[in-house]
Scaffold this motif. Structure first.
Motif, PDB file in Angstrom:
ATOM      1  N   TRP B 344      29.346  44.106  41.696  1.00  0.00           N
ATOM      2  CA  TRP B 344      29.280  45.251  40.811  1.00  0.00           C
ATOM      3  C   TRP B 344      30.398  45.196  39.757  1.00  0.00           C
ATOM      4  CZ3 TRP B 344      32.660  49.393  40.084  1.00  0.00           C
ATOM      5  CH2 TRP B 344      32.147  50.458  39.353  1.00  0.00           C
ATOM      6  N   LEU B 345      31.581  44.706  40.182  1.00  0.00           N
ATOM      7  CA  LEU B 345      32.721  44.594  39.273  1.00  0.00           C
ATOM      8  C   LEU B 345      32.379  43.724  38.072  1.00  0.00           C
ATOM      9  CD1 LEU B 345      35.796  43.941  41.614  1.00  0.00           C
ATOM     10  CD2 LEU B 345      35.196  46.048  40.425  1.00  0.00           C
ATOM     11  N   GLU B 346      31.627  42.699  38.346  1.00  0.00           N
ATOM     12  CA  GLU B 346      31.245  41.749  37.308  1.00  0.00           C
ATOM     13  C   GLU B 346      30.573  42.458  36.141  1.00  0.00           C
ATOM     14  OE1 GLU B 346      28.841  38.249  38.627  1.00  0.00           O
ATOM     15  OE2 GLU B 346      30.723  37.360  37.957  1.00  0.00           O
ATOM     16  N   ASP B 347      29.629  43.309  36.497  1.00  0.00           N
ATOM     17  CA  ASP B 347      28.906  44.026  35.438  1.00  0.00           C
ATOM     18  C   ASP B 347      29.759  45.114  34.817  1.00  0.00           C
ATOM     19  OD1 ASP B 347      26.863  42.437  36.198  1.00  0.00           O
ATOM     20  OD2 ASP B 347      25.962  43.938  37.542  1.00  0.00           O
ATOM     21  N   ALA B 348      30.455  45.845  35.660  1.00  0.00           N
ATOM     22  CA  ALA B 348      31.164  47.033  35.187  1.00  0.00           C
ATOM     23  C   ALA B 348      32.348  46.670  34.298  1.00  0.00           C
ATOM     24  CB  ALA B 348      31.626  47.871  36.365  1.00  0.00           C
ATOM     25  N   HIS B 349      33.003  45.566  34.616  1.00  0.00           N
ATOM     26  CA  HIS B 349      34.248  45.283  33.886  1.00  0.00           C
ATOM     27  C   HIS B 349      34.236  43.981  33.118  1.00  0.00           C
ATOM     28  CE1 HIS B 349      36.112  48.750  35.666  1.00  0.00           C
ATOM     29  NE2 HIS B 349      35.692  48.359  36.860  1.00  0.00           N
ATOM     30  N   ASN B 350      33.063  43.412  33.028  1.00  0.00           N
ATOM     31  CA  ASN B 350      32.944  42.210  32.213  1.00  0.00           C
ATOM     32  C   ASN B 350      33.913  41.106  32.670  1.00  0.00           C
ATOM     33  OD1 ASN B 350      31.846  40.668  30.201  1.00  0.00           O
ATOM     34  ND2 ASN B 350      33.403  41.286  28.686  1.00  0.00           N
ATOM     35  N   VAL B 351      33.997  40.921  33.944  1.00  0.00           N
ATOM     36  CA  VAL B 351      34.814  39.823  34.470  1.00  0.00           C
ATOM     37  C   VAL B 351      33.912  38.925  35.305  1.00  0.00           C
ATOM     38  CG1 VAL B 351      37.023  41.038  34.540  1.00  0.00           C
ATOM     39  CG2 VAL B 351      35.432  41.284  36.460  1.00  0.00           C
ATOM     40  N   SER B 352      34.333  37.697  35.483  1.00  0.00           N
ATOM     41  CA  SER B 352      33.553  36.877  36.412  1.00  0.00           C
ATOM     42  C   SER B 352      34.235  36.928  37.776  1.00  0.00           C
ATOM     43  CB  SER B 352      33.411  35.458  35.874  1.00  0.00           C
ATOM     44  OG  SER B 352      34.395  34.625  36.419  1.00  0.00           O
ATOM     45  N   VAL B 353      33.430  37.034  38.790  1.00  0.00           N
ATOM     46  CA  VAL B 353      33.979  37.272  40.125  1.00  0.00           C
ATOM     47  C   VAL B 353      33.481  36.234  41.124  1.00  0.00           C
ATOM     48  CG1 VAL B 353      34.197  38.928  42.011  1.00  0.00           C
ATOM     49  CG2 VAL B 353      33.966  39.760  39.673  1.00  0.00           C
ATOM     50  N   HIS B 354      34.416  35.577  41.769  1.00  0.00           N
ATOM     51  CA  HIS B 354      34.069  34.694  42.881  1.00  0.00           C
ATOM     52  C   HIS B 354      34.719  35.279  44.116  1.00  0.00           C
ATOM     53  CE1 HIS B 354      33.749  32.077  39.331  1.00  0.00           C
ATOM     54  NE2 HIS B 354      32.727  31.544  40.009  1.00  0.00           N
ATOM     55  N   ALA B 355      33.916  35.500  45.144  1.00  0.00           N
ATOM     56  CA  ALA B 355      34.510  36.186  46.299  1.00  0.00           C
ATOM     57  C   ALA B 355      33.952  35.638  47.598  1.00  0.00           C
ATOM     58  CB  ALA B 355      34.233  37.675  46.212  1.00  0.00           C
ATOM     59  N   HIS B 356      34.793  35.685  48.618  1.00  0.00           N
ATOM     60  CA  HIS B 356      34.322  35.342  49.967  1.00  0.00           C
ATOM     61  C   HIS B 356      35.104  36.175  50.976  1.00  0.00           C
ATOM     62  CE1 HIS B 356      37.878  32.911  51.203  1.00  0.00           C
ATOM     63  NE2 HIS B 356      37.977  32.680  49.904  1.00  0.00           N
ATOM     64  N   GLY B 357      34.525  36.322  52.159  1.00  0.00           N
ATOM     65  CA  GLY B 357      35.215  37.114  53.170  1.00  0.00           C
ATOM     66  C   GLY B 357      34.716  36.758  54.559  1.00  0.00           C
ATOM     67  N   GLY B 358      35.599  36.879  55.535  1.00  0.00           N
ATOM     68  CA  GLY B 358      35.270  36.479  56.905  1.00  0.00           C
ATOM     69  C   GLY B 358      34.747  37.652  57.720  1.00  0.00           C
ATOM     70  N   LEU B 359      33.532  37.506  58.241  1.00  0.00           N
ATOM     71  CA  LEU B 359      32.927  38.615  58.998  1.00  0.00           C
ATOM     72  C   LEU B 359      33.585  38.801  60.366  1.00  0.00           C
ATOM     73  CD1 LEU B 359      29.196  37.984  58.100  1.00  0.00           C
ATOM     74  CD2 LEU B 359      30.700  39.778  57.257  1.00  0.00           C
ATOM     75  N   GLY B 360      34.291  37.804  60.827  1.00  0.00           N
ATOM     76  CA  GLY B 360      34.907  37.936  62.144  1.00  0.00           C
ATOM     77  C   GLY B 360      36.301  38.525  62.102  1.00  0.00           C
ATOM     78  N   HIS B 361      36.883  38.676  60.899  1.00  0.00           N
ATOM     79  CA  HIS B 361      38.257  39.183  60.857  1.00  0.00           C
ATOM     80  C   HIS B 361      38.540  40.176  59.750  1.00  0.00           C
ATOM     81  CE1 HIS B 361      38.748  36.223  57.674  1.00  0.00           C
ATOM     82  NE2 HIS B 361      38.303  35.296  58.506  1.00  0.00           N
ATOM     83  N   GLY B 362      37.682  40.208  58.735  1.00  0.00           N
ATOM     84  CA  GLY B 362      37.835  41.260  57.730  1.00  0.00           C
ATOM     85  C   GLY B 362      38.692  40.913  56.527  1.00  0.00           C
ATOM     86  N   LEU B 363      39.101  39.655  56.379  1.00  0.00           N
ATOM     87  CA  LEU B 363      39.911  39.294  55.218  1.00  0.00           C
ATOM     88  C   LEU B 363      39.025  38.658  54.149  1.00  0.00           C
ATOM     89  CD1 LEU B 363      43.020  37.808  57.029  1.00  0.00           C
ATOM     90  CD2 LEU B 363      42.722  40.108  56.100  1.00  0.00           C
ATOM     91  N   CYS B 364      39.215  39.107  52.884  1.00  0.00           N
ATOM     92  CA  CYS B 364      38.414  38.585  51.782  1.00  0.00           C
ATOM     93  C   CYS B 364      39.344  38.078  50.685  1.00  0.00           C
ATOM     94  CB  CYS B 364      37.568  39.682  51.129  1.00  0.00           C
ATOM     95  SG  CYS B 364      36.707  40.734  52.265  1.00  0.00           S
ATOM     96  N   GLN B 365      38.810  37.202  49.876  1.00  0.00           N
ATOM     97  CA  GLN B 365      39.521  36.825  48.655  1.00  0.00           C
ATOM     98  C   GLN B 365      38.582  37.041  47.486  1.00  0.00           C
ATOM     99  OE1 GLN B 365      42.845  33.855  48.668  1.00  0.00           O
ATOM    100  NE2 GLN B 365      41.269  32.759  49.814  1.00  0.00           N
ATOM    101  N   VAL B 366      39.106  37.724  46.471  1.00  0.00           N
ATOM    102  CA  VAL B 366      38.291  38.001  45.298  1.00  0.00           C
ATOM    103  C   VAL B 366      38.997  37.382  44.089  1.00  0.00           C
ATOM    104  CG1 VAL B 366      37.234  39.798  43.892  1.00  0.00           C
ATOM    105  CG2 VAL B 366      37.566  40.172  46.352  1.00  0.00           C
ATOM    106  N   HIS B 367      38.304  36.492  43.450  1.00  0.00           N
ATOM    107  CA  HIS B 367      38.865  35.814  42.279  1.00  0.00           C
ATOM    108  C   HIS B 367      38.245  36.404  41.024  1.00  0.00           C
ATOM    109  CE1 HIS B 367      38.674  32.049  39.579  1.00  0.00           C
ATOM    110  NE2 HIS B 367      39.801  32.679  39.365  1.00  0.00           N
ATOM    111  N   LEU B 368      39.099  36.898  40.134  1.00  0.00           N
ATOM    112  CA  LEU B 368      38.611  37.551  38.920  1.00  0.00           C
ATOM    113  C   LEU B 368      39.052  36.746  37.710  1.00  0.00           C
ATOM    114  CD1 LEU B 368      39.922  41.064  39.937  1.00  0.00           C
ATOM    115  CD2 LEU B 368      37.532  40.353  40.062  1.00  0.00           C
ATOM    116  N   GLN B 369      38.153  36.646  36.766  1.00  0.00           N
ATOM    117  CA  GLN B 369      38.457  35.932  35.537  1.00  0.00           C
ATOM    118  C   GLN B 369      37.976  36.774  34.373  1.00  0.00           C
ATOM    119  OE1 GLN B 369      36.727  32.090  36.273  1.00  0.00           O
ATOM    120  NE2 GLN B 369      38.267  31.087  34.987  1.00  0.00           N
TER     121      GLN B 369
END
Lengths: 453, 441, 483
Positions: B344-369
């Protein structure tokens, strides 16, 4: 101001060598507490610790208290008495203890000291004396007390009492107890008073002597009846020695070890000729196996005889299981659960045998009760002397009784009374039965069906 | 004191270390120094610290600089202490499965050495070729296999720390189980170099898995419910994945060529067990439209590429475009929501977003450009979502200019007085990595 | 019988504390308190001032605040099974017993976490989720009765921490009452890596000197698909310990790898849960492997091979859960079982690098000879955590001191081998002085510095964990403070 490191006490390891405050005969046994390393494995096994969360009401806490009196740190007084007498004698700690510390034995010895130091006075003393000295040791009198009870039940006074709300005037726990008092029938000792030995039905394979128990025989006479039926049906000649008396468990639990010894000697003599002594009340059976403990310091000349006697004692379920019994053919279609009486499971290590017997009855479906070997709070006459604690223990027991069962089976009359109270109090409707009773019913049903065909 | 005096002071004090003036401090990421010192001995490290502390000099610490963009609001301090020359293995006891290393050792170098003994450090941090073990520890880094591996804090069993006053303080030891005194290792792991300089690290090791594979599952409808129900069902099984990483379509595209929400499930065990688990996944009613299995080398290569997806502080950028990497912590399954939010961020803020997150522990990384302003807005909006989920968002990588306008740590916790108390006790003059950490510590 | 009498005391502090927790939730008579004079470590004892039983966090905070404001030393206690004396009221503390805060507050299987109160018993957690196939990994031998709050304080380990880690690896969040009475939540909702210094890490294992934990979020795990347990008997201790190294070197990470020596076997066999181990073997190994069923047999075969190579006398695999449970009950009650072969024992808790096992065991044998005391060894061989059990009789004058000396010598041996003085029992009172075997004065000071941050008035559990200042830097600090 704050505490500085240098203010902190750095005591040397304690090495107090002081005079024991146990001043009377038959002292608590030092070797028993020497085994206790205070590891705490007993804590969760103890119903009174579960209830209070207080260490003095835990097995290791009690052992520590008893040791502290011997070390001269405490005296035998009212505050010492509280935790020592709040113990249910359920022996669950003995099962849990990795070092096999005989907490129960220590407690009873300590109670002996307390009773010698502070004899009971007032109404407690009177009540205790009436039950322990005048009533239980005398089957005849119990019989008449039973008669009184019978009169009470038959005369319609009971109905009157219940209807008139007089019950509300009684202390709550006595009132609940009254509502579950069983209908008193004829006792086994009276029924077979003319016979030395009740002969086996069919061929005699074994001979056993039967401890009828005092309360059991009067208040739960039908269970004794069932026991004789089941034993004789399975090829046992059943002797009922006339000289036998109360096992003395209640006396010993109450700290009256002298009376305990007196009764023990009488029973040892009464059963001298028997090779096997069968008991159907876990509390009594357990007490018989513990007679040697009574003669540890006093009248030690009896010790060996007591040991020999103790070796002969066996619970009826274990006896049947080991000597073999006929599997009933008639069905009793019921869903039941099994409650481990403390003095059967923890006291005599009998757990699986009664369950196997129940499962051998066609139609019986057993539902596992969580914490089945948790005390129900009956503990002899504990429910009369410590009603508040007993209630708490009972409540947690009843929470564990599975919802869907129709019966709760067990092997001890004290438990039966207490569990019946639980059923009554918590608005349940399970039937409380003795394991052997159920087996007998299956036999009877089988016979009846055979008679019809 | 002028810089040349500082250099001459230090040069005479530290014969074994390289000392030079930094001609053009890193303007883009900051956290630099007027002079750079590259010591080769623990003694020199202690001496520099002591000197700086006594003379009220501020000091930044770096390994190879991959985390230059992580925290800190200053362009430079008086000194940049570089540990990139302080490297190597001190001791490896094969039978004990422990290794003692110097902090400047690149992570991959360690793994390559250990693999010759069929052992490994059970961690998969990003940029392993460049990232030093010291930096990984200081940032408590972990990678996509966190579920099976744990994080740096789970593997460090002993440390030697040079305190700001130059004293060497050991914590932990060489044994895998140790409760003597406070667990000071934990305090230093993840402290971003604000309490001391790590001079020696003892790590516990694990055997190399005998076999590994990776399953890539794609979901046609990409519905949250579908993925959630699959994850719940799979996590409730007795399978033992080392990773269960959800990749947003943009990220997946970079790795697999397919722009579709992808779930990466990794297994490491003996071969029979890995195949058994693959079969289990195949037999589940996952709703997955596609399943690809990458075995052994293929899997390894996938993860290698994975670990180089995001930017690091060694690389500067030009122009107005900026990159940010945000670490988000939420409850395990809320990861799905964070990934959806990223789209959603991609559309709303005109950024490119690459993201991943672990379902077993809850940590994510979101890369914004994107443009700097847009990035700030996107982060603010991501933080709102995270807050609703009771989580946190820490910006692991951001140009200095932006770090000066946005709190990368996301505010002070209620127990900040304890954090501050610890910092003040150990580094009362705020000598080390000034303002790099939570609440400006 | 519960005490029903009203509060008969003139002590204003007792009255005030009773007002906070309620008159039935406080003990202050000598006979009630004496059970609290020690915990699972009985060589030291000291009477507390009172014991209070708060039932919620706010009450804990109020009691702490009152004590802090009135210079009353205080400490927290769980089940009191600690083996290093961490809960002994050395300074006549007000004991804050947390056993009435024993609820399981929530279980979230999907996110694999549970929230418990500190008085909740370790094993109850596993029991309450086992029907769903989940468990809580840290399993100290006292798990039948020890509380999770106590586990956090001691960073408890257990037989299965070889593969799964100790308590600190399973704590996701804590609610803590600080020593000045503030309530703090650390690790919100159990989300890992909360920004800031790792307070969860430093609090776990701080032996109740940094704060009182009132709520704990723990990680729960799914049961392994399969479990296999191997029991191996050796005629030579060296063979047994070599087998341990070989198993680990083969790339196997057993869930548990336990060892017992001859005297220990004598103890457990004469106690409540005998297995029937032969009396004449020198060592036994209990090895458990768990994981995916498809991979287990391969590992078991490898373990059997290793044992055979190392001259095992006999080795067997547990045939069912019942047999496995029997083996474990025998092992887990090992300490208490020493009561059957000795009136007293002192258990030590050294840790060594696994490869030094044979030499350290030899040294312990020498210490036994020198002291004239029997020493049994029960230990977590996989992670090098030794438990020498020094058998003695405190009734014989001088034996207690001898046992303490022997214990200390064992720890020295572990420290000399590059190990540590405690792996899971904690320092407490017992090993304060031995801290010097592994830490310099400055390193100890670095730790007491942290204590000062949390526990500025030093009223919470004083006198534990660190050696008394004698020659160390702390004295200087004290002097400085006094100036």
């Amino acid at each position: 101001m704050s505490m500085k490191e240098k203010d902190v006490v750095q005591e040397p390891p304690c090495t107090s060598e002081s005079l024991s405050n146990y001043l009377w005969k038959d002292k608590p046994d030092e070797d028993k507490w020497a085994d206790c390393v205070h590891c705490g494995m007993c804590l969760e096994a103890c119903p009174t610790y579960e209830l209070t969360g207080q260490e003095q009401h835990s097995p290791r806490g009690r052992v520590h208290l008893i040791k502290s009196v011997a070390d001269g740190k405490l005296e035998v007084n009212e505050q010492f008495m509280d935790p020592v007498f709040a113990c249910l004698d359920c022996k669950a700690c003995t099962t849990a203890c990795p070092a096999d510390v005989d907490v129960g034995g220590l407690i009873e010895e300590a109670r002996g000291q307390i009773r010698q130091a502070m004899p009971l006075t007032g109404w407690r003393g009177a009540v205790s004396k009436f039950f322990l000295h005048r009533l239980f040791p005398h089957p005849g009198r119990l019989q008449s007390a039973g008669n009184l009870l019978k009169l009470y039940q038959k005369s319609g006074i009971q109905t009157a009492v219940r209807k008139t709300g007089l019950l509300k005037m009684m202390p709550e726990h006595l009132a609940t107890m009254e509502t579950v008092m069983l209908e008193v029938k004829q006792s086994v000792r009276k029924k077979y008073h003319k016979e030395e030995v009740v002969k086996a039905k069919g061929e005699t394979k074994n001979e056993v002597a039967f401890l009828t128990g005092c309360v059991m025989d009067v208040m739960f006479s039908d269970i004794n009846d069932s026991t004789v039926n089941v034993l004789t049906r399975n090829g046992n000649d059943v002797a009922i020695p006339k000289k036998q008396t109360c096992c003395g468990a209640l006396h010993v639990h109450a700290g009256d070890r002298d009376m305990g010894r007196k009764l023990a000697k009488q029973n040892i003599e009464a059963f001298e000729d028997a090779d096997t002594v069968v008991a159907n009340a876990a509390g009594c059976g357990c007490m018989l196996t513990e007679y040697p403990e009574l003669f540890r310091e006093e009248e030690i000349e009896w010790r060996e005889r007591a040991e020999k006697f103790a070796d002969k004692v066996v619970d009826v379920s274990k006896y049947l299981h080991d000597s073999g019994y006929e599997k009933p053919k008639a069905e009793i279609n019921t869903k039941l659960t099994y409650h481990d009486a403390c003095h059967l499971a923890h006291g005599q290590g009998v757990r699986q045998e009664p369950r196997d017997i129940l499962l051998d009855i066609p139609g019986v479906e057993m539902v596992q009760m969580p914490n089945a070997d948790r005390c129900c709070g009956s503990a002899g006459i504990y429910n009369i002397t410590n009603p508040e604690m007993a209630d708490g223990v009972l409540e947690s027991k009843m929470e564990n009784v599975p919802e869907e069962v129709e019966m709760i089976s067990m092997g001890n009359p004290g438990c039966m009374l207490q569990m019946a109270m639980g059923v009554e109090k918590y608005g349940r409707n399970e039937k409380v039965v003795h394991t052997i009773q159920l087996l007998d019913w299956a036999y009877q049903k089988e016979d009846k069906q055979r008679g019809q065909t | 004191m002028i810089i040349s005096d500082l250099i001459s002071d230090l040069t005479s004090m530290l014969p074994d270390s390289h000392v030079e003036e930094k001609s053009s401090p890193n303007q883009f990421f900051g956290n630099d120094g007027d002079i750079i010192i590259s010591p080769k001995t623990e003694n020199d490290i202690a001496a520099v610290l002591h000197y700086a502390n006594e003379n009220n000099k501020k000091m930044n610490i770096a390994g190879n600089g991959t985390k230059r963009g992580f925290g800190g609001t200053e362009n430079k301090a008086d000194i940049l202490l570089s540990l990139s020359d302080y490297k190597g293995i001190i001791e490896h006891t094969v039978g004990d499965m422990t290794i003692t290393v110097k902090p400047g050792t690149p992570f991959q170098e360690l793994q390559d050495y250990l693999s010759t003994h069929n052992q490994k450090i059970s961690l998969d941090p990003s940029h392993p070729e460049e990232a030093t073990i010291g930096g990984v520890i200081a940032a408590n880094d972990s990678g996509p296999k966190r579920l099976g591996y744990g994080s740096a804090r789970d593997h460090v069993i002993g440390l030697r720390m040079a305190y700001p006053n130059g004293e060497i303080i050991r914590s932990g030891g060489k044994v895998v189980k140790n409760v003597a005194g406070y667990d000071m290792n934990k305090l230093f792991v993840g402290s971003m170099g604000t309490l001391g300089v790590v001079t020696e690290i003892v790590l516990k090791l694990r055997p190399l898995p005998k076999y590994e594979s990776l399953m890539l599952l794609t979901f046609e409808k990409e519905s949250k419910e579908e993925i959630r129900s699959f994850a719940v069902q799979f996590l409730d099984s007795m399978m033992e994945p080392v990773s269960m990483e959800l990749l947003n379509p943009e990220l997946a595209e970079k790795l697999t060529g397919q722009k579709v929400l992808t779930l990466a499930i990794a297994f490491e065990d003996v071969e029979s067990s890995v195949h058994y688990q693959e079969e289990f996944v195949k037999n589940m009613k996952s709703g997955a439209s596609q399943m690809t299995i990458l075995a052994q080398q293929e899997a390894k290569e996938f993860w290698k590429r994975f670990n180089y997806l995001f930017p690091n502080g060694q690389r500067e950028q030009n122009g107005l475009a900026a990159e940010a990497v945000v670490k988000v912590g939420v409850k395990n399954l809320d990861v799905i929501q964070i990934l959806k939010e990223s789209d959603w961020l991609e559309d709303a803020h005109n950024v490119s977003v690459h993201a991943h997150g672990g379902l077993g522990h809850g940590l994510c990384q979101v890369h914004l450009q994107g443009a700097q302003d847009d990035i700030i807005k996107a982060i603010d909006s991501l933080r709102k979502t995270v807050k609703q989920l009771n989580g946190y968002a820490v910006i692991k990588h951001l140009p200095l200019a932006l770090r000066q306008v946005i709190d990368v740590w996301g505010g002070k916790p209620s127990y900040f007085f304890l954090l501050e108390g610890i910092k003040t006790k150990i580094d009362p003059k705020k000598t080390l990595n000034p303002k790099r950490y939570v609440g400006g510590l | 019988m519960l005490r029903k009498k009203g509060l008969k005391t003139h002590d204003k502090h007792i009255k005030k504390l009773a007002a906070i927790v309620g008159p039935k939730e406080i003990l202050f008579h000598k006979e009630e308190l004496i059970s609290y004079e020690s915990d699972g470590f009985t060589i030291h004892s000291h009477m507390p001032k009172a014991v209070v039983f708060p039932t919620n966090t706010e009450e804990v905070a109020e009691v702490v605040k009152y004590c802090s404001d009135n210079d009353l030393p205080f400490l927290a206690r769980g089940a009191g099974t600690g083996l290093s004396g961490g809960a002994i009221p050395l300074n006549g503390e007000v004991i804050i017993s947390l056993v009435k805060m024993k609820r399981l507050l929530s279980v979230d299987l999907e996110n694999r976490r549970a929230v418990v109160e500190p008085g909740y018993v370790n094993l109850k957690l596993t029991n309450s989720i086992s029907d769903k196939g989940y468990y809580y990994a840290p399993d100290p031998s006292s798990q039948y009765c020890c509380t999770i709050g106590g586990n956090v304080a001691e960073n408890a380990g257990g037989a299965h921490c070889l593969k799964y880690g100790v308590t600190t690896n399973h704590i996701l969040g804590l609610e803590v009452v600080t020593p000045t009475g503030k309530i703090m939540e650390i690790g919100h909702d159990g989300i890992p890596d909360a920004p800031g210094y790792d307070l969860l890490g430093i609090l776990t294992g701080s032996e109740g000197t940094l704060g009182i934990v009132t709520k704990i979020t723990v990680r729960i795990l799914k049961n392994p698909e399969e479990k296999q347990t191997v029991l191996a008997y050796f005629d030579d201790v060296a063979d047994g310990s070599q087998a341990v190294s070989d198993i680990v070197s083969a790339g196997i990470v057993p869930a548990a790898l336990e060892m017992m020596d001859k005297i220990a076997i004598e103890g457990v066999e004469s106690a409540a849960f005998p297995v029937g181990h032969p009396k004449d073997i020198e060592a036994l190994l209990l090895i458990e492997v768990d994981g995916i069923s498809a991979g287990i047999n391969e590992q078991i075969n490898e373990i059997l091979d290793v044992c055979k190579k190392r001259n095992v006398r006999s080795v067997k695999v547990a045939q069912d859960d019942e047999e496995r449970a029997k083996w474990w009950a025998n092992r887990k009650t090992g300490f208490g079982a020493m009561g059957t072969i000795s009136p007293d024992y002192l258990v030590q808790d050294g840790v060594i690098p696994r490869s030094t096992l044979p030499e350290v065991l030899k040294r312990i044998g020498e210490i036994s000879k020198e002291s004239g005391l029997r020493i049994a060894n029960i230990f977590h061989a996989g992670d090098g955590n030794l438990h020498p059990l020094i058998l003695f009789d405190s009734r014989i004058p001088g034996q207690t001191d001898k046992a303490l000396e022997a214990g200390s010598a064992c720890l020295q041996a572990c420290a000399d081998a590059g190990g540590s003085i405690t792996g899971e029992h904690g320092v407490g009172i017992e090993k304060r002085e031995e801290m010097r075997f592994v830490f310099s004065d400055k390193e100890i000071e670095a730790q007491t510095d942290i204590r000062e941050v949390f526990n500025p008035h030093y009223l919470l559990n004083a006198g534990k964990l660190f050696p008394s200042p004698g020659r160390c830097a702390e004295v200087k600090k004290e002097l400085k403070a006094a100036e």
